[in-house]
Design an enzyme around this catalytic site. Structure first.
Site, short mmCIF file in Angstrom:
data_model
loop_
_atom_site.label_atom_id
_atom_site.label_comp_id
_atom_site.label_asym_id
_atom_site.label_seq_id
_atom_site.Cartn_x
_atom_site.Cartn_y
_atom_site.Cartn_z
N GLU A 35 0.64 -1.45 0.17
CA GLU A 35 -0.41 0.40 -0.11
C GLU A 35 0.90 1.25 -0.02
O GLU A 35 0.05 2.78 -0.64
CB GLU A 35 -1.12 -0.06 0.99
CG GLU A 35 -1.72 -1.54 1.27
CD GLU A 35 -2.89 -1.06 0.35
OE1 GLU A 35 -2.74 -0.12 -0.45
OE2 GLU A 35 -3.69 -2.45 0.79
N GLU A 64 -5.44 4.93 -0.87
CA GLU A 64 -3.79 3.67 -0.53
C GLU A 64 -3.59 3.93 0.62
O GLU A 64 -3.52 3.26 1.72
CB GLU A 64 -2.81 3.52 -1.62
CG GLU A 64 -3.64 3.31 -3.22
CD GLU A 64 -4.15 1.77 -3.20
OE1 GLU A 64 -3.80 1.29 -2.13
OE2 GLU A 64 -4.43 1.57 -4.42
N HIS A 67 -5.71 2.31 3.28
CA HIS A 67 -5.51 1.15 3.98
C HIS A 67 -4.18 0.29 3.61
O HIS A 67 -4.18 -0.19 5.04
CB HIS A 67 -4.86 -0.03 1.59
CG HIS A 67 -6.00 0.68 1.50
ND1 HIS A 67 -6.53 -0.02 0.12
CD2 HIS A 67 -7.64 0.63 1.42
CE1 HIS A 67 -7.83 0.14 -0.81
NE2 HIS A 67 -8.51 0.72 0.08
N GLU A 135 -1.94 -3.28 -9.19
CA GLU A 135 -3.14 -3.80 -8.32
C GLU A 135 -3.75 -5.06 -8.43
O GLU A 135 -4.25 -5.73 -7.53
CB GLU A 135 -4.92 -2.33 -9.10
CG GLU A 135 -4.72 -0.56 -9.19
CD GLU A 135 -4.66 -0.77 -7.26
OE1 GLU A 135 -5.03 -1.65 -6.80
OE2 GLU A 135 -4.63 0.66 -7.26
N GLU A 165 -8.84 -3.76 -4.79
CA GLU A 165 -7.94 -3.28 -5.12
C GLU A 165 -8.56 -3.83 -7.12
O GLU A 165 -8.05 -2.97 -8.11
CB GLU A 165 -7.09 -4.81 -5.35
CG GLU A 165 -6.51 -4.92 -4.31
CD GLU A 165 -5.35 -3.40 -3.67
OE1 GLU A 165 -4.98 -2.95 -5.15
OE2 GLU A 165 -4.93 -3.46 -2.90
N HIS A 168 -9.88 -0.58 -8.12
CA HIS A 168 -9.33 0.49 -8.15
C HIS A 168 -8.81 0.07 -9.69
O HIS A 168 -8.61 0.63 -10.84
CB HIS A 168 -7.87 0.53 -7.40
CG HIS A 168 -7.90 1.05 -6.28
ND1 HIS A 168 -7.18 1.23 -5.13
CD2 HIS A 168 -9.14 1.77 -5.82
CE1 HIS A 168 -8.23 1.90 -4.00
NE2 HIS A 168 -9.60 2.15 -4.46
#
Lengths: 189, 74
Positions: A35, A64, A67, A135, A165, A168
């Site tokens: 991340e 991110e 995360h 990703e 992910e 994204h």
């Protein structure tokens, strides 16, 4: 500039003290496809990407960090009151000697985070393809951690992160489509 | 299949930008972005020599790139 909201993006619960799992999870903290790499990669690429997709990189890069914070919370909880003996048994003896219970940006094998994990090529297509690859690699890493983990609470949070992910990656694909569009072509619906 | 191999856009320019602003910036969108899985039996260069120099057998995959060095700033 950022505003901080003092809560996690998704709850993090931990079943039991498990420094071994923390050792594996740190891959997503300071690993190549972790991340930290993701956040720094996207936020850095914002400056030299066409205006139309700057906002996307800004939003995903920011997420991110949310995360990263979840991963940090998991690692912290998994190791918080572990004794040096427990850490050593989990393969974290070297980590304890260097960092005590502190978190550090390195991968599961202990290699410290390096800027060479990320790229900024300046070419919008090359950069977005790198982001898509990142990703997918992060999604795969989450899968392998879920496979190796026997903690249902941790796995619940990891499944949330894995899904993000996927989302994204989809958004980055859409960004490529936007950059591919002919500017003066009429849109037909 | 028709597409352009370069796209251009006008980036934000602030009146406080220290360098002389470049009003149009361009980036490559090479043909492979548009082709997907290459169909069978598409047109080839007429001679092997042309294909060799182009780096591809197929004109639809060919993307010449010209140096930006010396380009005038608008």
């Amino acid at each position: 500039m950022w505003y901080y909201e003092k809560k996690l993006q998704y709850p993090v619960k931990v079943s039991r003290c498990n420094p071994m799992l923390a050792k594996y999870l740190i891959e997503q903290y300071g690993g190549a496809d972790g991340e930290l790499s993701a956040a720094l990669r996207y936020l850095n690429q914002r400056y030299t990407i066409p205006d139309k997709v700057v906002g996307l990189l800004n939003d995903i890069g920011t997420e991110e960090f949310a995360h990263l914070e979840m991963i940090a919370t998991m690692i912290y909880k998994l190791t918080k009151d572990a004794t040096p003996e427990q850490l050593e048994a989990a393969g974290l003896g070297a980590h304890f000697v260097n960092h005590d219970h502190a978190l550090y940006y390195h991968n599961a094998a202990g290699a410290p985070w390096t800027a060479t994990y990320i790229q900024a090529k300046g070419d919008p297509i090359a950069d977005l393809y790198e982001d898509i690859a990142a990703e997918e690699k992060a999604r795969a890493t989450y899968q392998w951690i879920i496979d190796i983990s026997d903690d249902p609470f941790i796995n619940d949070s990891l499944k949330f992160l894995r899904e993000r992910e996927i989302v994204h990656s989809q958004r980055f694909h859409e960004a490529v489509e936007i950059l591919k569009e002919e500017r003066d072509r009429k849109k037909v619906f | 299949m028709s597409f352009t191999l370069t796209k251009c856009y006008s980036p934000f320019v602030s009146k406080f930008d220290p360098c002389k602003p470049i009003l149009t910036k361009c980036y490559s969108t090479p043909p492979n972005l548009y082709i997907g899985f290459q169909p069978n039996n598409i047109e080839q260069f007429p001679t092997a020599r042309e294909a060799l120099y182009a780096g591809t057998l197929w004109p639809c995959l060919y993307d010449p790139y010209y140096s930006k060095r010396g380009e005038s700033i608008e």
